[in-house]
Write a protein that holds these residues in place. Sequence first.
Motif, PDB file in Angstrom:
ATOM      1  N   ALA A   2      58.679 -44.383  62.134  1.00  0.00           N
ATOM      2  CA  ALA A   2      58.126 -43.032  61.980  1.00  0.00           C
ATOM      3  C   ALA A   2      56.725 -42.941  62.593  1.00  0.00           C
ATOM      4  CB  ALA A   2      58.073 -42.650  60.500  1.00  0.00           C
ATOM      5  N   PHE A   3      55.934 -43.995  62.460  1.00  0.00           N
ATOM      6  CA  PHE A   3      54.581 -43.987  63.024  1.00  0.00           C
ATOM      7  C   PHE A   3      54.634 -43.920  64.554  1.00  0.00           C
ATOM      8  CE2 PHE A   3      50.713 -46.066  64.589  1.00  0.00           C
ATOM      9  CZ  PHE A   3      49.750 -45.322  63.925  1.00  0.00           C
ATOM     10  N   VAL A   4      55.537 -44.695  65.142  1.00  0.00           N
ATOM     11  CA  VAL A   4      55.683 -44.653  66.604  1.00  0.00           C
ATOM     12  C   VAL A   4      56.125 -43.264  67.056  1.00  0.00           C
ATOM     13  CG1 VAL A   4      57.029 -45.563  68.543  1.00  0.00           C
ATOM     14  CG2 VAL A   4      56.149 -47.118  66.803  1.00  0.00           C
ATOM     15  N   LEU A   5      57.068 -42.665  66.326  1.00  0.00           N
ATOM     16  CA  LEU A   5      57.524 -41.316  66.672  1.00  0.00           C
ATOM     17  C   LEU A   5      56.372 -40.318  66.620  1.00  0.00           C
ATOM     18  CD1 LEU A   5      60.916 -41.063  64.724  1.00  0.00           C
ATOM     19  CD2 LEU A   5      60.597 -41.298  67.184  1.00  0.00           C
ATOM     20  N   LEU A  42      70.434 -49.550  59.059  1.00  0.00           N
ATOM     21  CA  LEU A  42      69.408 -50.374  58.412  1.00  0.00           C
ATOM     22  C   LEU A  42      69.597 -50.442  56.898  1.00  0.00           C
ATOM     23  CD1 LEU A  42      66.811 -51.966  58.398  1.00  0.00           C
ATOM     24  CD2 LEU A  42      65.533 -49.820  58.551  1.00  0.00           C
ATOM     25  N   THR A  43      69.866 -49.296  56.277  1.00  0.00           N
ATOM     26  CA  THR A  43      70.030 -49.275  54.825  1.00  0.00           C
ATOM     27  C   THR A  43      71.253 -50.074  54.389  1.00  0.00           C
ATOM     28  OG1 THR A  43      69.002 -47.084  54.750  1.00  0.00           O
ATOM     29  CG2 THR A  43      70.265 -47.760  52.828  1.00  0.00           C
ATOM     30  N   ILE A  45      61.210 -37.011  61.998  1.00  0.00           N
ATOM     31  CA  ILE A  45      61.045 -38.014  60.939  1.00  0.00           C
ATOM     32  C   ILE A  45      62.057 -37.779  59.822  1.00  0.00           C
ATOM     33  CG2 ILE A  45      59.439 -38.845  59.179  1.00  0.00           C
ATOM     34  CD1 ILE A  45      57.179 -38.280  61.173  1.00  0.00           C
ATOM     35  N   GLU A  46      62.331 -36.517  59.518  1.00  0.00           N
ATOM     36  CA  GLU A  46      63.376 -36.223  58.533  1.00  0.00           C
ATOM     37  C   GLU A  46      64.732 -36.726  59.018  1.00  0.00           C
ATOM     38  OE1 GLU A  46      63.370 -34.965  55.454  1.00  0.00           O
ATOM     39  OE2 GLU A  46      61.198 -35.098  55.521  1.00  0.00           O
ATOM     40  N   ILE A 105      59.817 -51.064  57.874  1.00  0.00           N
ATOM     41  CA  ILE A 105      60.486 -50.791  59.158  1.00  0.00           C
ATOM     42  C   ILE A 105      60.613 -49.284  59.395  1.00  0.00           C
ATOM     43  CG2 ILE A 105      62.664 -50.997  60.408  1.00  0.00           C
ATOM     44  CD1 ILE A 105      62.987 -53.768  59.073  1.00  0.00           C
ATOM     45  N   TYR A 106      61.051 -48.550  58.357  1.00  0.00           N
ATOM     46  CA  TYR A 106      61.144 -47.093  58.506  1.00  0.00           C
ATOM     47  C   TYR A 106      59.773 -46.494  58.811  1.00  0.00           C
ATOM     48  CZ  TYR A 106      66.003 -46.350  57.069  1.00  0.00           C
ATOM     49  OH  TYR A 106      67.372 -46.322  57.035  1.00  0.00           O
TER      50      TYR A 106
END
Length: 247
Positions: free
Chosen positions: A195-198, A166-167, A149-150, A190-191
């Motif tokens: 991260a949730f899927v990961l 994306l940014t 996630i980092e 979106i981020y």
Amino acid sequence: MTSGLWELVLKGVWTTIQLLVFGALLATAVSFVVGVARTHRLWIVRFVAGVYTEVFRGTSALVMIFWVYFVLPIVSGWQLVPLWAGTLALGLTYGAYGSEIVRGALNAVDPAQKEGGIALSFTPAQRLRLIVLPQAVPEMIPSFCNLLIELLKGTALVSVMGMGDLTFSANLVRLALQQSAEIYTYVLLIYFAIAFVLTRLMRGLEKRLKAGVGKDPGTERAARDLKRAQTTGVGVAGGAGVGGGAA
């Protein structure tokens, strides 16, 4: 937003995902090679691996991206495209953090397990592959999940090279619409979704790996809570404290 601006954002999402995947693959390879080297019996191997870890862990990922993209072509004559420059810089930097996760998990394996391998006349490579890694890898997963996630958040750094992640795409949309709240709210969501899927994927991987070595994550967590209660005298939530008497 118009469909054209959404298309720009989606291209940025795709670039971010590519950076995440390639960077994670490189970081994982670096983590295991350097992490295993830091537990090697030869001091020179441990020393070289330690120097690598300290150098890449102690330098800024943003400066590393600048160095790979702007300085490396001067030194080596090779100009990497932004995608590979970002992948190289992020993979080497986050791999240094990952190597400490690997080293810690390898050292946490019960020495009796390794001695059992010696008694069976296994070579060091066989002990690592057949005994140590199968027990250590499941313990690495939660820490690797945080690192992943980092790394996802670190991909935003490549926007300084003008790379359309994306940014960077969100900033172009902001300039076109002259509205910050809407587009940056979308970017945050979106981020978070990625991260949730990961997190879910890594959690599933952890369960699968622990099941392969006869461990259940839930039971193991309860065992750790019980051991902590026995050590500190503080009762486990929802139950009577061990050593402290029933409420």
